[in-house]
Structures are given as C-alpha cells and as structure tokens.
Design an enzyme around this catalytic site. Structure first.
Site, PDB file in Angstrom:
ATOM      1  CE  LYS A 171      25.932  29.168-105.539  1.00  0.00           C
ATOM      2  NZ  LYS A 171      27.215  29.072-105.358  1.00  0.00           N
TER       3      LYS A 171
ATOM      4  CG  ASP B 209      18.453  16.151-115.290  1.00  0.00           C
ATOM      5  OD1 ASP B 209      18.547  17.281-115.168  1.00  0.00           O
ATOM      6  OD2 ASP B 209      17.392  15.903-116.219  1.00  0.00           O
TER       7      ASP B 209
HETATM    8  C1  MEV Z   1      28.328  30.696-101.681  1.00  0.00           C
HETATM    9  O1  MEV Z   1      28.527  29.677-102.819  1.00  0.00           O
HETATM   10  C2  MEV Z   1      27.118  29.771-101.086  1.00  0.00           C
HETATM   11  C3  MEV Z   1      26.822  30.512 -99.637  1.00  0.00           C
HETATM   12  O2  MEV Z   1      26.394  32.100-100.042  1.00  0.00           O
HETATM   13  C4  MEV Z   1      25.593  29.962 -99.172  1.00  0.00           C
HETATM   14  C5  MEV Z   1      25.008  30.914 -97.896  1.00  0.00           C
HETATM   15  O3  MEV Z   1      25.124  32.141 -97.972  1.00  0.00           O
HETATM   16  O4  MEV Z   1      24.520  30.178 -97.106  1.00  0.00           O
HETATM   17  C6  MEV Z   1      27.937  30.807 -99.036  1.00  0.00           C
END
Ligand code: MEV
Length: 468
Positions: free
Chosen positions: A291, A307
């Site tokens: 993420k 996209d």
């Molecule tokens: C937050 O948007 C993204 C993080 O949680 C990614 C990660 O934990 O590596 C900081």
C-alpha cells in the site's frame, strides 16, 4: 418492473435522471437527499470550473456529472532516474506522502539517484469460448486461424503497426481440465506509447467474430464442431510481462546514521533488510508495505491521466504470483552494498485516453519532458520505490507517527479555524506531546480564553494525552 408501482412512490427513485440538465440533476439530488438543498446546490456549483468550455471537458469524461471533486496536486522535485532529473507530479489526498517521496528523492539524489529499466512491454487479452470438438482438431487449424486474424484485423491494427506495435502472438489455450469445453485465444500485443485498452478490446472482439466465422466455414468439421460459443472477449489487466524494475544502491557506510546518531548505518541496513523479509513472509505486513508503494505509484498514475484501478489490480495480482501475497520490493546487503529494488508491472500510456484530454494530465506529462510510455513506467516505478524507502526508513527508525502527527496537527488546526498565531503556538506546544483532536481543541479553547500572557494550565492537556 415487478415492483414498479411500489417504487414509484419513493421520491429517491428517479427515471430519466441522465436526461436532466446538470442544474436539474443537482436540484433533484439536493431536494431529495439533503436537509439544506439551497446551500448544497450552491456548494456543488461552486466547484464547477470557471471556464464553461473547460468544465464541459470534465463533464464528458464520465456520466451523470454534477460537479468536480478536487484532490491536491503536488510535485516531488529532485527525482534522479538514470542520470536524468525529474520533477514528478503527484495527485494524492493523504498527508505526508509527497513529503516522504521528496525526502527519499533527495536522499538518493546524493547517492547517485534511482536506476530503472523496462524489462518487457507486452499486454494481453483473451477470447474466452466454448467448443465441442477435440483439441487436436483446433490445434491443427491454429496456423490458418492465426493468419486470418492477423489479416482480417488489419483495419484495426494498421496504425498501431506503423508505430511499431500490433498483435504479437495468438495462442490457443486448452482449459477443459478446469471447465468443460472451455478454451481461450490468448493474444498478446505491443501498444507503443498508448495504454491500448481500446485497441486491444476492439481487436479481441474482431478476433472473436473471425473465430466464429472461420469455424462455421470449415466443411471438414462436423456440424457440432462448426459451432462455437463466444463467452467474452476482453483484455486482461494482469500484465506480468509489462514489467519495470526500479532500484537504488549505495555502500552501507553511505546510508549515514539515523535518530540523531543513535542508530548506525549498519543497524539501519540490517533492520531495513529484515523489514523487507517480513513483508515477503507475512501477508498482513505485505499488504501495508505494498500500500505504501502504491501511495507513490497511484499518485503519479493519476496525475498523468492513467488508470490507477488497472495498475493496482495488476500490481496486487503480481504480488500474489507465487500463490501467496508478498512484498513487491526487495532489499539485501551484499559485500557492504545496500541494494533495494522494486519489480512492478505497469500498463500505462502517454498518448490517448485521458492523458491528452485532462488539462493537468497534459501538464504533468509536459513537466516530465513528454515521456514515452517506457520512460513513464520508469518514473512511476521509481516514485513507488522512493515512497517505499521513506516509509520503511521511518518505520525502522523513528516510527511513522512523528512525521504524520505534524500534518495531523495542521489538519486539526485548519478544521478548528486556528489563526496563524494560534498555529505557531500549537506547533511549539505539541512538539513533544501526542496530538489528538480533543487535545488540540482544548488547547485552542484555553488559548482563546486565557488572559494574554497567562501560562496555560498544562495538566488538563497532559491528562487528556495520557488517556489516549
Ligand atoms: C501509509 O499510507 C503507508 C505506510 O503504512 C506504508 C508502510 O507501512 O510501509 C506507512
């Protein structure tokens, strides 16, 4: 249809909505779903573009449009990729993301920058069909069918061919062991600088027609074998062979020390490598880790009019290619060198679609030096890697809350309409305290009610903070 009379009495159900004017749509919406229709209508209209011609462009991207939904458009300077320096546009609503990418870009700028290489650029799609004969017969017909598809899709593929792309391959895939009579024509494509979704889908639909006509005309086949049921023809957003690698490396000693000298470069490298191993072993961590990568990737994909749903879907499928969802990035320390890299499939384009229609997507591409699709793949992958580096760096050193809290505080202060002077005082006050909405509100209340110069009664705030 069955419940028509019952539903017609419900004012929240409408027919012919799409035919209403934009103002008509807003009126219906405001009157039926809001307590203060006038105010809502005014607010929705306040986000319309000043220039009606430009607003029309946005309205026509989608359907039933009533207004525009703004997102912040930021930039990350100092992104050096293969020796070239970029200022990278990012569209993202989450605080700290752009700041994190910027600090990672600067960090690696001082260490030679990012490297990126496009490994492959193939895109794919399938004609899914049912056929009731022996696979051997189909296999025998494939060379002829292949030739016919190439020839009879020429009206769709000729322009792409002129640009160096087109259909690369057509394979018969027998999946009858998974589903009775189920086959695919698996087709691969090169789409040059375009993402190519329309091109691929048009070609696949034409290929499906050609397949049907081809089989129906074969006199050597039985009547049953001359029939085919086309289930669907559609591109696949899983493009593992449209792959780019972004990487950074430097001697461990050059990583500097962290946490005001409390963490050595060696400990940092060790913890970083472990964090990446954990993201490869544990799906819970892998999801958050990836993420973080997509915080960077999606933001550039959006800013360039590409996209992001396609890119996300593909990236997550790729992360699960081993049968378990794992990290998309890797790190290792080898002979005193810290190496960190990311492999990611990115089916994007720099021509066609929204890339040239959205005024800011067009500016984004201009900002990036009018890149080819391959160049943009590299830029997007490096931004993902920068984002990932910044996140893991924070996680294994200070934790992410330290950085986040500053932004969180500003958001709360904005929400509570703090004045410039109050913001300054709050920043000093919360420098060593936990930020929560209640604590900030109380702080502002005290600040606003305390006689000038009187020290603030901190115990109340500390009590609240401890409660958290
Ligand atoms: C937050 O948007 C993204 C993080 O949680 C990614 C990660 O934990 O590596 C900081």
């Amino acid at each position: 249809m069955i419940h028509k009379t019952k539903y017609m009495k419900n004012p929240k159900i409408v027919s012919g909505f799409s035919k209403l004017t934009k103002t008509g749509k807003i009126r219906w919406l405001a009157e039926n779903f809001f307590r203060n229709p006038e105010e809502v209508a005014r607010e929705l209209k306040s986000f319309w573009y000043g220039d009606p011609q430009k607003q029309k462009i946005f309205d026509e991207f989608s359907e039933n449009t009533i207004s525009n939904f703004y997102l912040p458009y930021g930039v990350v300077p100092n992104v050096m990729i293969n020796g070239e320096v970029y200022c990278v546009p990012m569209v993202i609503e989450e605080s700290s993301v752009v700041a994190a990418a910027s600090s990672a870009a600067k960090f690696w700028l001082d260490r030679g920058g990012f490297k990126a290489e496009v490994i492959s650029t193939k895109k794919v799609g399938q004609v899914h069909f049912e056929w009731y004969g022996s696979v051997k017969k189909l296999e025998k017909l494939m060379p002829e069918l292949r030739k016919m598809i190439h020839a009879d899709t020429a009206h769709i593929t000729c322009n792409m061919k002129k640009r160096g792309g087109g259909i690369v391959d057509i394979e018969l895939v027998d999946l009858t062991h998974l589903e009775d009579n189920y086959y695919q024509l698996n087709m691969s494509f090169e789409t040059c600088d375009s993402m190519g979704a329309n091109f691929i889908n048009s070609t696949l639909e034409e290929a499906a027609r050609i397949l049907r006509n081809f089989l129906s005309s074969r006199t050597e086949l039985s009547a049953k074998e001359r029939e085919v049921t086309i289930i669907m023809a559609i591109l696949s957003n899983y493009t593992p062979e449209c792959l780019v690698r972004a990487s950074v490396e430097c001697p461990v000693a050059d990583l500097e020390s962290f946490n005001d000298g409390e963490m050595s470069a060696e400990t940092f490298a060790y913890k970083f490598e472990k964090a990446l191993k954990i993201a490869s072993i544990d799906t819970y961590r892998a999801t958050t880790h990836n993420k973080g990568i997509f915080n960077g990737i999606d933001a550039v994909v959006l800013a360039t009019g590409n996209d992001f749903r396609a890119v996300e879907a593909c990236g997550h499928a790729y992360a699960a290619r081993s049968g378990q969802y794992r990290s998309l990035s890797y790190a290792k320390v080898e002979d005193g060198i810290f190496k960190f890299w990311l492999d990611i499939p990115l089916a994007i384009g720099t021509v066609g679609g929204l890339t040239n229609l959205h005024p800011l997507a067009r500016r984004s591409l201009e900002m990036l030096g009018t890149p080819s699709a391959e160049d943009l793949m590299k830029i997007i992958a490096c931004t993902g890697l920068a984002q990932n580096f910044a996140a893991v760096k924070s996680l294994v050193t200070t934790g992410i809350q330290k950085g986040h809290m500053k932004m969180h505080l500003m958001n709360i202060l904005n929400h509570l309409e703090a004045t410039e002077k109050e913001v300054k005082e709050a920043v000093v006050y919360f420098a060593d305290k936990i930020v929560s909405f209640t604590a900030v509100r109380e702080f502002l209340n005290l600040l606003r009610t305390a006689p000038n110069g009187m020290p603030l009664p901190t115990p109340i705030l500390l009590y609240n903070n401890n409660k958290k």
